[in-house]
Design a protein around this motif. Structure first.
Motif, PDB file in Angstrom:
ATOM      1  N   LEU A 158     -68.271  60.234  43.579  1.00 46.10           N
ATOM      2  CA  LEU A 158     -69.551  59.670  43.154  1.00 46.10           C
ATOM      3  C   LEU A 158     -70.404  60.718  42.452  1.00 46.10           C
ATOM      4  CD1 LEU A 158     -71.417  57.250  43.068  1.00 46.10           C
ATOM      5  CD2 LEU A 158     -72.248  57.863  45.362  1.00 46.10           C
ATOM      6  N   ARG A 159     -70.345  61.946  42.932  1.00 47.60           N
ATOM      7  CA  ARG A 159     -71.110  63.029  42.287  1.00 47.60           C
ATOM      8  C   ARG A 159     -70.692  63.199  40.830  1.00 47.60           C
ATOM      9  NH1 ARG A 159     -68.903  67.891  44.666  1.00 47.60           N
ATOM     10  NH2 ARG A 159     -67.363  67.608  43.003  1.00 47.60           N
ATOM     11  N   GLU A 160     -69.390  63.285  40.586  1.00 44.37           N
ATOM     12  CA  GLU A 160     -68.904  63.472  39.218  1.00 44.37           C
ATOM     13  C   GLU A 160     -69.211  62.244  38.356  1.00 44.37           C
ATOM     14  OE1 GLU A 160     -67.596  66.386  38.174  1.00 44.37           O
ATOM     15  OE2 GLU A 160     -67.932  67.160  40.204  1.00 44.37           O
ATOM     16  N   THR A 161     -69.084  61.049  38.955  1.00 47.76           N
ATOM     17  CA  THR A 161     -69.353  59.822  38.204  1.00 47.76           C
ATOM     18  C   THR A 161     -70.819  59.728  37.800  1.00 47.76           C
ATOM     19  OG1 THR A 161     -67.579  58.664  39.398  1.00 47.76           O
ATOM     20  CG2 THR A 161     -69.223  57.303  38.285  1.00 47.76           C
ATOM     21  N   LEU A 162     -71.699  60.038  38.736  1.00 46.20           N
ATOM     22  CA  LEU A 162     -73.132  59.975  38.436  1.00 46.20           C
ATOM     23  C   LEU A 162     -73.519  60.979  37.361  1.00 46.20           C
ATOM     24  CD1 LEU A 162     -74.619  59.575  42.041  1.00 46.20           C
ATOM     25  CD2 LEU A 162     -74.625  57.866  40.208  1.00 46.20           C
ATOM     26  N   MET A 163     -73.026  62.208  37.490  1.00 47.17           N
ATOM     27  CA  MET A 163     -73.386  63.214  36.501  1.00 47.17           C
ATOM     28  C   MET A 163     -72.792  62.883  35.129  1.00 47.17           C
ATOM     29  SD  MET A 163     -75.426  65.195  38.086  1.00 47.17           S
ATOM     30  CE  MET A 163     -75.624  66.484  36.864  1.00 47.17           C
ATOM     31  N   ALA A 164     -71.579  62.327  35.101  1.00 47.88           N
ATOM     32  CA  ALA A 164     -70.981  61.925  33.824  1.00 47.88           C
ATOM     33  C   ALA A 164     -71.763  60.780  33.198  1.00 47.88           C
ATOM     34  CB  ALA A 164     -69.523  61.514  34.038  1.00 47.88           C
ATOM     35  N   SER A 165     -72.324  59.916  34.061  1.00 47.28           N
ATOM     36  CA  SER A 165     -73.087  58.780  33.528  1.00 47.28           C
ATOM     37  C   SER A 165     -74.339  59.243  32.797  1.00 47.28           C
ATOM     38  CB  SER A 165     -73.466  57.821  34.660  1.00 47.28           C
ATOM     39  OG  SER A 165     -74.435  58.403  35.526  1.00 47.28           O
ATOM     40  N   THR A 166     -74.913  60.369  33.218  1.00 48.89           N
ATOM     41  CA  THR A 166     -76.104  60.860  32.512  1.00 48.89           C
ATOM     42  C   THR A 166     -75.752  61.282  31.086  1.00 48.89           C
ATOM     43  OG1 THR A 166     -75.826  63.149  33.293  1.00 48.89           O
ATOM     44  CG2 THR A 166     -77.110  61.665  34.689  1.00 48.89           C
ATOM     45  N   VAL A 167     -74.533  61.783  30.902  1.00 44.86           N
ATOM     46  CA  VAL A 167     -74.084  62.171  29.560  1.00 44.86           C
ATOM     47  C   VAL A 167     -73.991  60.933  28.671  1.00 44.86           C
ATOM     48  CG1 VAL A 167     -72.191  63.181  28.229  1.00 44.86           C
ATOM     49  CG2 VAL A 167     -72.851  64.188  30.431  1.00 44.86           C
ATOM     50  N   VAL A 168     -73.392  59.884  29.190  1.00 44.09           N
ATOM     51  CA  VAL A 168     -73.215  58.661  28.409  1.00 44.09           C
ATOM     52  C   VAL A 168     -74.565  58.007  28.116  1.00 44.09           C
ATOM     53  CG1 VAL A 168     -72.175  56.364  28.402  1.00 44.09           C
ATOM     54  CG2 VAL A 168     -70.913  58.309  29.366  1.00 44.09           C
TER      55      VAL A 168
END
Length: 415
Positions: free
Chosen positions: A99-109
């Motif tokens: 979830l940590r990696e997914t959330l941080m990647a979502s900020t990029v998108v």
């Protein structure tokens, strides 16, 4: 056993493929557990800095596209900033690695989408130059956040697709500029992904080496502790040995002086043990010593130090002990050993293993030494032996035994 298996798994990872960014399940779980807290903190700090810089691009918006500045403020401050801060809050509070990696990647998108919306909203001359800065968003995800490689690839691919979807149909932008911008963004994405891959590979390899040394250090520490324990323990009886006694006695002596307490010492010797050894043999003699030592240990206080000095001679060191309490403890030990009823046919068919005990109690002072206490107890033991064994003799401060404190004259071996 657990550490053995983990060490084997770590060594297998180091010896295996060096290009893989995924460990075996047990090592991967350990890796995430050990790095998660610091990684989350680093990502939150990087996110805060990135959010500030992202909002500072409002200066650029005001300069290049004043007609769309209000939209830029709404999207950057009203959409991207709240979304980004919410993600950082969740990551800071602690979430699972996935979830940590997914959330941080979502900020990029999301940052890519917001930037493209601002870009598409404006038709001001040269505002399309913003596209060249979109590659910075990929750098943030791949280098600054240092997303796990698979997430970095996914967020970079999604962002590039989004950029293409907005840039290709944007008419005010010359084709040549579009071509250059798209090429630059894709190149930045590839280069940053290569760097991301190398960062993660280096992090994982370093972690394996550190973990391997930690496990080995644990073994060394355990071995050293075991060796230290063996060096101060009698291997036959598991009691303290002479080395430990010589180290502890001066320390407790000084503590007694500082606190104004009395110290008691018993010197205990097994009666006619040579005759027992000669009759039964040394292996049986060792078993006898173990039984006697266990009786001494079981009938002593937890705070007392029970020591095998050597051969059949033992001592019990007592702190904060009065003469009466020490004498009672000595009688308890004498009686418990007599109660074992270990036959000693080396003396007679009616004889059993017994002990003689010399007891000394005094209040340590700077004028006295620990040797004075030991010598007094030793003289008392000699008197107990002289008067028939299976007895307790209490030494006075002068070192001569007190006639009024003798106890336990039953079953004397001198009969």
């Amino acid at each position: 056993m657990v550490n053995d298996a983990l060490l084997k798994a770590v060594e297998d990872e180091l010896d295996g493929a060096h290009c893989r960014l995924r460990f075996a399940d047990d090592v991967e779980a350990r890796f995430e557990a050990d790095t998660q807290r610091q990684r989350s903190r680093n990502m939150v700090l990087a996110g805060v800095i990135s959010a500030i810089i992202y909002c500072l691009f409002l200066i650029n918006d005001y300069s290049f596209r004043p007609e769309a500045f209000a939209t830029a403020v709404q999207l950057r401050m009203g959409v991207m900033l709240p979304f980004g801060l919410s993600v950082l809050w969740w990551v800071y509070r602690g979430v699972s690695p996935v979830l940590r990696e997914t959330l941080m990647a979502s900020t990029v998108v999301v940052a890519t989408v917001v930037s493209c919306l601002i870009f598409a909203k404006s038709v001001a001359p040269y505002s399309y130059l913003d596209v060249f800065s979109f590659g910075l968003i990929l750098l943030v995800g791949n280098i600054v956040y240092s997303l796990r490689f698979s997430y970095a690839c996914a967020s970079s691919a999604a962002s590039i697709v989004i950029i293409l979807a907005f840039v290709l149909p944007y008419e005010p932008m010359p084709v040549e500029a579009k071509r250059l911008a798209i090429f630059t963004i894709i190149a930045m994405g590839i280069f940053s992904l290569v760097a991301n891959y190398r960062f993660e590979l280096s992090e994982r390899t370093s972690y394996l080496h550190v973990l391997k040394e930690k496990i080995r250090a644990g073994y060394y520490l355990k071995d050293n502790q075991k060796l230290s324990q063996l060096s101060i323990t009698d291997p036959l009886t598991n009691l303290a040995n002479r080395r430990q006694f010589d180290a502890v006695l001066p320390v407790r002596w000084k503590e007694a002086i500082d606190k104004g307490m009395c110290m008691g010492l018993m010197v205990i010797d097994i009666d006619y043990f040579k005759a027992y050894n000669d009759f039964y043999g040394h292996p049986q003699g060792d078993i006898c010593l173990q039984q006697v030592a266990k009786a001494m240990h079981d009938n002593s206080r937890d705070a007392d130090l029970v020591v095998r000095l050597g051969g059949e001679e033992f001592v019990v060191l007592m702190v904060n002990a009065s003469s009466e309490a020490t004498n009672v403890a000595a009688e308890r030990i004498r009686a418990s050993i007599a109660a074992l009823r270990i036959p000693n046919f080396g003396v007679s068919h009616q004889a059993y293993i017994t002990v003689s005990v010399g007891v000394a109690v005094l209040s340590p002072t700077d004028e006295l030494t620990p040797t004075d206490l030991l010598s007094a107890a030793d003289r008392a033991l000699y008197e107990a032996k002289r008067q028939g064994r299976n007895a307790i003799r209490m030494a006075n401060l002068a070192g001569s035994p007190s006639d009024g404190d003798a106890a336990g004259d039953l079953d004397r071996l001198s009969r």
